[in-house]
Design a protein around this motif. Structure first.
Motif, short mmCIF file in Angstrom:
data_model
loop_
_atom_site.label_atom_id
_atom_site.label_comp_id
_atom_site.label_asym_id
_atom_site.label_seq_id
_atom_site.Cartn_x
_atom_site.Cartn_y
_atom_site.Cartn_z
N ARG A 1 3.87 9.89 1.28
CA ARG A 1 4.07 9.18 2.55
C ARG A 1 5.39 8.44 2.53
NH1 ARG A 1 -0.74 5.30 3.36
NH2 ARG A 1 0.62 4.70 5.11
N LEU A 2 5.73 7.86 1.38
CA LEU A 2 6.97 7.12 1.27
C LEU A 2 8.17 8.05 1.39
CD1 LEU A 2 8.10 4.29 0.87
CD2 LEU A 2 8.04 4.67 -1.60
N GLU B 1 0.83 -1.21 0.00
CA GLU B 1 0.00 0.00 0.00
C GLU B 1 0.86 1.26 0.00
OE1 GLU B 1 -3.47 2.25 -0.06
OE2 GLU B 1 -3.20 0.07 -0.32
N MET B 2 1.95 1.23 0.76
CA MET B 2 2.82 2.40 0.84
C MET B 2 3.55 2.65 -0.48
SD MET B 2 5.73 3.24 3.69
CE MET B 2 4.44 3.44 4.93
N LEU B 3 3.82 1.60 -1.25
CA LEU B 3 4.57 1.75 -2.50
C LEU B 3 3.69 2.11 -3.69
CD1 LEU B 3 7.10 -1.22 -2.21
CD2 LEU B 3 7.54 1.22 -1.88
N ARG B 4 2.41 2.28 -3.48
CA ARG B 4 1.54 2.70 -4.58
C ARG B 4 1.89 4.13 -4.99
NH1 ARG B 4 -2.81 -0.46 -5.69
NH2 ARG B 4 -3.24 -2.16 -4.22
N PRO B 5 1.77 4.46 -6.27
CA PRO B 5 2.13 5.81 -6.73
C PRO B 5 1.38 6.92 -6.00
CG PRO B 5 1.80 4.33 -8.60
CD PRO B 5 1.38 3.58 -7.38
N PHE C 1 16.30 -1.95 1.17
CA PHE C 1 15.26 -2.97 0.96
C PHE C 1 14.07 -2.39 0.22
CE2 PHE C 1 11.26 -4.84 2.48
CZ PHE C 1 11.42 -6.15 2.05
N LEU C 2 13.64 -1.18 0.61
CA LEU C 2 12.50 -0.57 -0.05
C LEU C 2 12.79 -0.28 -1.52
CD1 LEU C 2 11.28 1.93 2.71
CD2 LEU C 2 10.27 -0.26 2.08
N GLU C 3 14.01 0.14 -1.81
CA GLU C 3 14.37 0.40 -3.20
C GLU C 3 14.34 -0.89 -4.02
OE1 GLU C 3 18.18 2.19 -2.94
OE2 GLU C 3 17.43 4.20 -2.44
N GLN C 4 14.93 -1.96 -3.47
CA GLN C 4 14.95 -3.23 -4.19
C GLN C 4 13.56 -3.81 -4.33
OE1 GLN C 4 17.68 -5.49 -1.79
NE2 GLN C 4 19.50 -4.61 -2.74
N TYR C 5 12.77 -3.72 -3.27
CA TYR C 5 11.42 -4.27 -3.33
C TYR C 5 10.55 -3.51 -4.31
CZ TYR C 5 6.94 -6.13 -1.74
OH TYR C 5 5.71 -6.74 -1.68
N SER C 6 10.70 -2.17 -4.36
CA SER C 6 9.90 -1.36 -5.28
C SER C 6 10.25 -1.67 -6.73
CB SER C 6 10.09 0.13 -4.99
OG SER C 6 11.44 0.51 -5.22
N LEU C 7 11.51 -2.01 -7.00
CA LEU C 7 11.93 -2.35 -8.36
C LEU C 7 11.39 -3.69 -8.82
CD1 LEU C 7 15.66 -1.16 -8.31
CD2 LEU C 7 13.76 -0.11 -9.56
N THR C 8 11.30 -4.65 -7.87
CA THR C 8 10.91 -6.01 -8.25
C THR C 8 9.43 -6.32 -8.00
OG1 THR C 8 11.60 -6.80 -6.06
CG2 THR C 8 13.21 -6.92 -7.86
N GLN D 1 9.89 2.77 -10.83
CA GLN D 1 10.40 3.90 -10.08
C GLN D 1 11.90 3.99 -10.26
OE1 GLN D 1 9.05 2.93 -6.15
NE2 GLN D 1 7.12 4.04 -6.39
N ASN D 2 12.42 5.21 -10.49
CA ASN D 2 13.85 5.36 -10.62
C ASN D 2 14.51 5.73 -9.30
OD1 ASN D 2 12.95 7.98 -10.32
ND2 ASN D 2 13.51 8.65 -12.37
N LYS D 3 13.72 6.29 -8.38
CA LYS D 3 14.22 6.60 -7.04
C LYS D 3 13.15 6.24 -6.05
CE LYS D 3 17.38 10.39 -8.20
NZ LYS D 3 17.74 11.79 -7.94
N LEU D 4 13.53 6.11 -4.83
CA LEU D 4 12.59 5.72 -3.80
C LEU D 4 11.44 6.72 -3.73
CD1 LEU D 4 11.99 3.74 -1.53
CD2 LEU D 4 13.25 5.25 0.01
N GLY D 5 10.24 6.24 -4.06
CA GLY D 5 9.06 7.08 -3.95
C GLY D 5 8.88 8.06 -5.07
#
Length: 400
Positions: free
Chosen positions: A361-362, A352-356, A380-387, A393-397
């Motif tokens: 919030r992210l 839910e937090m990684l939704r555009p 971890f958040l960067e890797q998880y958001s990519l996969t 996403q090119n950067k976190l959030g």
């Protein structure tokens, strides 16, 4: 107890008694005496019969109390009758009596030998009732490798007490079924073997015992380590699976075998918040032994809940499944703790937090992560958001 149960009980009780009779007969022949003239004959046999009967007979007592409604105030649905519990109760009682009976008769043999030798220390000549909880007899794991039988004795006490507690609690929660007695019998056997494993590991690292001068006895050389070993043996009997896992992890992390094994790819089920050893055992009975099975339970969720609904709520089970689904991607407990400290407990919350639409919030979360341990969370958040993110996403959030 029915006649068949009484006959089985007496037959099992006769095994350790017959073993002690055979030993006493050999000793009596060597000294030219009758068996009844051996020291403390009446005391030794009465103690063996009484203690072995108590250890095995308690399960028949619990079954009687349950089937007559004393353990649950008559509130359980009569899904099973006494006949359904016949073989499981016989099984756990038989295993318990054989294991305890063997150690007790071995200690009786040691006790008899000490009584017949004036040079034996006074401490080993104490009355058997006083020595019930501290077996002094010695066995062998393998030729030349001695083993104090007090270690499996305390492990069996732990397993025995847990079985009594488990049966009473399951009955009071309307959750007692015949297989609980079967699992109890397996726990007794596991406790025996795990106690040997624990002894080998503790002896290898802490060396509480050393071989005596004559090579046939064990002498305590590190009393603190010996006390610790007894305590570990008792808790190993209470929770043999957990003790075996902890001992195996200690062996894997040692210098002897550490290089042969790689770290676990995921954390174990014990790291779920709200999980305890009793619920882990209950899930184990239902075939759920690790986070992979819990996370991918799918359509079996409702079936699992129907079996344990007297113990937990549906929301609690859903929370465990959600946590397990997140833990599939985590092998570092420090990272898991850091995620929880950041307010992320489960996979649904993370997705839910990684939704555009939640990018602000992210970003706020990223700003709040400033410590050294928080770098693991960011990575971890960067890797998880990519996969696993819902949008590239090119950067976190920051969506493309």
């Amino acid at each position: 107890m029915s006649l068949s149960e009484v006959l089985i009980f007496v037959g099992v009780l006769s095994v350790p008694v017959a073993m002690m009779l055979a030993h006493d007969y050999r000793v009596a022949e060597e000294h030219g005496l009758s068996i009844f003239r051996l020291p403390a004959c009446f005391n030794r046999y009465c103690t063996l019969i009484a203690l072995t009967s108590i250890f095995g007979g308690i399960f028949y007592v619990l079954l009687f109390l349950f089937t007559n409604g004393y353990l649950d105030n008559g509130q359980s649905l009569n899904l099973y009758d006494k006949h359904d519990f016949f073989m499981p109760t016989v099984c756990i009682s038989t295993i318990t009596m054989l294991l305890f009976g063997y150690i007790l008769q071995a200690d009786n043999a040691f006790y008899l030998s000490s009584l017949m030798h004036e040079s034996a220390p006074a401490s080993v000549k104490r009355d058997l009732i006083m020595r019930t909880f501290r077996s002094v007899s010695i066995g062998q794991i393998a030729p030349g490798i001695l083993f104090p039988l007090s270690i499996p004795l305390w492990a069996l006490y732990g397993a025995w007490l847990y079985n009594i507690y488990n049966i009473v609690m399951r009955a009071s929660n309307q959750d007692l079924m015949p297989r609980v007695f079967f699992f109890g019998a397996v726990r007794m056997i596991m406790a025996l073997f795990v106690s040997v494993l624990v002894y080998c590991v503790v002896q290898a690292f802490l060396k509480p015992y050393r071989t005596g001068d004559h090579g046939e006895t064990l002498v305590v050389q590190n009393s603190k380590a010996a006390y610790l070993l007894v305590a570990i043996a008792f808790f190993a009997g209470l929770f043999p699976m957990q003790a075996a896992q902890a001992t195996w992890q200690r062996v894997k992390s040692s210098g002897y075998m550490g290089e042969l094994f790689s770290p676990a790819t995921t954390l174990s089920i014990e790291y779920l918040q709200g999980m305890n050893v009793f619920m882990r055992d209950r899930l184990f009975e239902e075939g759920v032994v690790d986070v992979h099975q819990l996370a991918t339970i799918g359509n079996r969720r409702d079936l699992l809940y129907s079996r344990i609904e007297n113990l937990i709520s549906k929301e609690q089970l859903s929370d465990w499944i959600d946590q397990a689904q997140l833990m599939l991607f985590i092998s570092d407990r420090d990272l898991l703790q850091a995620l929880r400290s950041a307010g992320i407990r489960g996979k649904q919350q993370l997705d839910e937090m990684l939704r555009p639409e939640n990018s602000e919030r992210l970003q706020q979360l990223e700003v709040s992560l400033t410590g050294e341990k928080d770098s693991k969370v960011k990575r971890f958040l960067e890797q998880y958001s990519l996969t696993h993110g819902t949008a590239p996403q090119n950067k976190l959030g920051k969506p493309d």
